[in-house]
Design an enzyme around this catalytic site. Structure first.
Site, PDB file in Angstrom:
ATOM      1  N   GLY A 111      41.880  39.144  40.477  1.00 14.35           N
ATOM      2  CA  GLY A 111      42.348  39.356  39.105  1.00 14.35           C
ATOM      3  C   GLY A 111      43.871  39.445  39.024  1.00 14.35           C
ATOM      4  CD  GLU A 114      40.716  35.651  38.016  1.00 14.20           C
ATOM      5  OE1 GLU A 114      40.521  36.853  38.307  1.00 14.20           O
ATOM      6  OE2 GLU A 114      39.794  34.879  37.707  1.00 14.20           O
TER       7      GLU A 114
END
Ligand code: CO8
Length: 260
Positions: A111, A114
């Protein structure tokens, strides 16, 4: 800023740029829902604030962000994931309309990678490592990693990173086009701030339109993208700043932009 935050720190804005620091050092900035909610709320507040033109987002010296918070993730079964509020929060972050620059030192994993890819531009310290190691945990990227990484670095490298969980370093990320520049780590934030401040001086409506239209390239085919571009180009022809920009050039003077 009117709100106070626990998981992020907002520095005093400098030259219309807001620096946001992820602030969960005890967990290498693992992204809890609470942190993501604060980030989304802060960006929404900044979007409404005419005094701020751009944002730089950074993490720690050694770790930008270590991904989703795995303690939180472990508590979610399939129904929990199905009902998870996180996809909606990520969307709020992605919808931030002003330029967002990620200043990444150290690990940007899962994440964290991301999140960096939610930014418009990534400036990386030469100690940066980008990776999607979810495969090692029996998962796949869940915040746009499969889609954004492949668009950023191409099929073969994205497949290697997601299927094998291998990281790429800052230079590889630069070659692949994931990051715009590599800096010495001590200068990463400063360089990102300078770049953001330079963008902050540009005519705001043109910057907003440019960001919106560039991002359409990820979502549309060429013909539709060209139409978006033409519409935005046409709309800007009605702005005072566009006339000021052209007139100032022809009159050999510095333009004075008003954001109108
Ligand atoms: N979640 C929770 N805690 C974490 C995480 C994490 N992702 N990463 C590190 N921590 C914690 C550790 O548990 C440890 O805590 P404690 O001190 O209580 O034991 C502390 O941070 C320090 O970690 P390390 O001892 O591991 O520190 P190192 O310096 O040795 O290593 C690394 C740093 C390389 C960053 C290492 O911590 C690491 O590999 N972390 C996990 C990376 C990872 O696998 N990330 C992917 C997570 S999955 C994901 O992101 C899916 C995204 C989907 C999003 C969907 C939303 C809708």
């Amino acid at each position: 800023m009117t709100q106070s935050y626990e998981n992020i720190v907002l520095d005093k804005p400098v030259a219309a740029v807001q620096l946001i620091r992820l602030n969960r050092p005890q967990a290498h900035n693992a992204l809890t829902s609470a942190l993501l909610l604060e980030l989304a709320a802060a960006l929404e507040e900044i979007a409404r604030d005419d005094a701020i033109a751009a944002v730089v987002l950074t993490g720690g010296d050694k770790v930008f962000a270590a991904g989703a918070d795995l303690k939180e993730m472990a508590a979610l079964d399939m129904v929990g994931v199905l009902n998870d509020e996180r996809p909606a929060i990520w969307r709020r972050i992605y919808q931030f309309p002003k330029p967002l620059i990620a200043a990444v030192n150290g690990f940007a994993l899962g994440g964290g990678c991301e999140l960096a890819m939610h930014a418009d531009i990534i400036i990386a310290g030469d100690n940066a490592q980008f990776g999607q190691p979810e495969i090692n945990l029996g998962m796949i990227p869940g915040a746009g990693g499969t889609q954004r990484l492949i668009r950023a670095v191409g099929k073969s490298l994205a497949m290697k990173m997601v299927l094998a969980g291998e990281f790429i370093n800052a230079q590889e990320a630069l070659r692949a086009g994931l990051v715009a520049e590599v800096s010495v780590p001590e200068m990463t934030i400063e360089r990102a701030m300078k770049l953001a401040q330079s963008i902050a001086q540009k005519p705001a409506l043109a910057v907003k339109q440019a960001k919106e239209v560039l991002l359409k390239a990820f979502e549309t085919d060429l013909e539709a993208g060209l139409q978006y571009e033409r519409k935005a180009f046409t709309v800007l022809a009605g702005t005072e700043d566009r006339n000021e920009g052209i007139n100032a050039f022809l009159e050999k003077r510095k333009p004075k932009y008003t954001g109108r």
